[in-house]
Design an enzyme around this catalytic site. Structure first.
Site, short mmCIF file in Angstrom:
data_model
loop_
_atom_site.label_atom_id
_atom_site.label_comp_id
_atom_site.label_asym_id
_atom_site.label_seq_id
_atom_site.Cartn_x
_atom_site.Cartn_y
_atom_site.Cartn_z
CE LYS A 22 -52.84 -5.94 71.34
NZ LYS A 22 -52.77 -7.38 71.19
CG ASN A 23 -57.01 -4.67 69.93
OD1 ASN A 23 -55.80 -4.87 69.81
ND2 ASN A 23 -57.87 -5.66 70.09
NE ARG A 92 -52.66 -8.53 60.99
CZ ARG A 92 -52.31 -8.77 59.74
NH1 ARG A 92 -51.19 -9.40 59.49
NH2 ARG A 92 -53.06 -8.37 58.74
CB CYS A 116 -51.57 -14.09 67.85
SG CYS A 116 -51.31 -13.70 69.58
NE ARG A 121 -53.71 -11.93 62.66
CZ ARG A 121 -53.47 -11.41 63.85
NH1 ARG A 121 -54.39 -10.70 64.45
NH2 ARG A 121 -52.31 -11.59 64.46
CB ILE A 123 -51.16 -6.41 54.89
CG1 ILE A 123 -50.06 -6.73 53.88
CG2 ILE A 123 -50.78 -6.90 56.28
CD1 ILE A 123 -48.78 -5.93 54.13
CG ASP A 124 -53.64 -9.22 49.86
OD1 ASP A 124 -52.51 -9.19 50.38
OD2 ASP A 124 -54.04 -10.15 49.15
CG LEU A 125 -58.80 -6.24 52.53
CD1 LEU A 125 -59.78 -6.55 53.65
CD2 LEU A 125 -59.55 -5.95 51.23
CG ASP A 305 -59.82 -10.38 69.86
OD1 ASP A 305 -59.33 -11.29 69.17
OD2 ASP A 305 -59.46 -9.19 69.77
CB ILE A 327 -62.89 -13.83 62.61
CG1 ILE A 327 -64.29 -13.29 62.97
CG2 ILE A 327 -61.95 -12.68 62.25
CD1 ILE A 327 -64.96 -12.50 61.88
NE ARG A 397 -48.74 -9.92 70.79
CZ ARG A 397 -49.86 -10.24 70.14
NH1 ARG A 397 -50.42 -11.41 70.32
NH2 ARG A 397 -50.42 -9.38 69.31
#
Length: 426
Positions: A22-23, A92, A116, A121, A123-125, A305, A327, A397
């Site tokens: 998925k990722n 996301r 999730c 988390r 999104i600045d980066l 994960d 994390i 998901r």
């Protein structure tokens, strides 16, 4: 809402092929927007997140078909770079479209994404990386608009090796003018898969899998056909499930090199693991051993994960183990649910102290997020008696029919919505 009903206490046994990752599939689907034409992507699992991504692409004007494990995506008719807020809030990973749309159309409108609830988390980066490539960014509440006539190559340093930011910057840089260098890049296998896909389209990307990625911009890309890598987290989940149930399973279509850290941890716990090409054999006939310390960190270290799944195994181990999460600060929500099943776990800030118990007991529990849900399924498989896992949509998901997958390995598990109110387990 669907529920999974599990009759525990049966060792898993048998052989199964692992689904596509998925990722890896999600950023690859997003990257398809960089090219005009028909792209075919094989080994794409049928998951909630995948369907949300395809719905977003359809909303942008693409034609998308998902049959069996193959997606055929035609981007020829794409006519929008505005992603609706309702769709972005569902997942996301919709943020992955920011780089490709900006690169192709010179502008993109997005909203803060959903996903999730496992901790902050930002999104600045992502935004900092795109700004370094020349994007002008306007933010108004949850709405974010990025403009750039044409992005220009630049040196981008990430303060943290974010997977999503690394991938977004890679995709945006593919059509930028000049050379982009990303330092302190994330090293995950999914990033390497994205590099292979981009290069199959005609991009010039090197370095994925290391902390420095270089992208030489090109003027145009050409459609291709591509096969997604196997899902290392699904593989790992089934490995832990086999160990927790004292079973013996054979997993096919795997990539063992992506699971080195997990294999090391499981072997320390006394689990027998044999690797032969793309096949992993997992067996455990006795109670697992405790492990003094397991720490999650970016790849190639132990993955966040798989933290909740391995915690279930350690909850059944002989002795005391410590699991440290570095994390996401919200990733111990499954601990309270495991306590309902008899686990003895105490959380101290970002560490969990796990005192192993001889057995877990069936209970009604709730999946609070994707991986926590998978952990509760493993706990139910290992427990004595019946377990009901609620809020299964979280699990859907990331796992393509988790109950079907486990039934192939002899588990007594079924989805309550598919049958009558009092399900009869197979």
């Amino acid at each position: 809402m669907d529920k999974l009903v599990i009759e525990g206490g049966r060792p898993l046994s048998g052989s199964i092929a692992i689904q596509g990752a998925k990722n890896a599939a999600l950023p690859i689907l997003a990257a398809s927007m960089l090219v005009e034409g028909k792209v075919t992507i094989d080994q794409v699992p049928r998951l909630l997140d995948i369907e949300v991504m395809l719905n977003i692409l359809r909303d942008l004007g693409c034609r998308a078909e998902h049959e069996d494990q193959t997606v055929i995506l035609d981007t020829t008719g794409a006519n929008s770079s505005h992603i609706p807020e309702t769709l972005m809030r569902q997942m996301r990973s919709s943020i992955f479209l920011m780089g490709p749309l900006l690169a192709r159309y010179g502008e993109v409108t997005i909203y803060q994404p959903g996903g999730c609830a496992i901790g902050e988390r930002k999104i600045d980066l992502h935004l900092q990386g795109l700004a370094a490539l020349g994007a002008e960014i306007e933010e108004e509440g949850s709405r974010i608009v990025c403009y750039a006539k044409r992005l220009k190559g630049a040196d981008v340093h990430l303060d943290f090796p974010s997977v999503g930011a690394t991938e977004n910057i890679m995709m945006a840089a593919v059509l930028a003018e000049g050379v982009t260098t990303i330092t302190n890049a994330a090293r995950e296998p999914e990033i390497q898969d994205l590099q292979r896909f981009l290069n199959a389209l005609g991009a010039k990307v090197i370095g994925a899998g290391t902390d420095t990625i270089t992208v030489e911009g090109v003027d145009k890309l050409t459609p291709c056909r591509y096969t997604v890598i196997p899902d290392r987290i699904v593989t790992g989940t089934l490995m832990v499930a086999a160990a927790a149930t004292k079973g013996s399973v054979v997993l096919r279509n795997t990539y063992p090199a992506h699971l080195t850290s997990l294999i090391h941890v499981l072997r320390r716990a006394g689990v027998q693991i044999a690797v032969d090409g793309d096949i992993i054999k997992v067996g455990s006939a006795s109670r697992p051993k405790s492990i003094d310390r397991v720490v999650t960190s970016p790849y190639p270290a132990f993955p966040t994960d798989l933290q909740s799944q391995v915690m279930v195994l350690l909850a059944l181990a002989e002795g005391v183990s410590v699991m440290k999460e570095t994390i996401f600060e919200g990733r111990f929500k499954h601990v309270d649910e495991l306590a309902r099943m008899g686990a003895d776990i105490r959380v101290d800030l970002n560490s969990a102290i796990i005192r192993g118990v001889p057995r877990l007991y069936g209970a009604t529990v709730e999946a609070t997020d994707l991986r926590a849900g998978a952990a509760l399924v493993i706990a139910g498989l290992a427990a004595q008696g019946r377990t009901v896992v609620e809020q299964v949509h979280h699990i859907d998901r990331g796992y393509d029919g988790i109950e079907t997958m486990l039934q192939q390995l002899g588990a007594r598990i079924t989805r309550a919505s598919a049958i009558a109110n009092n399900p009869v387990l197979p």
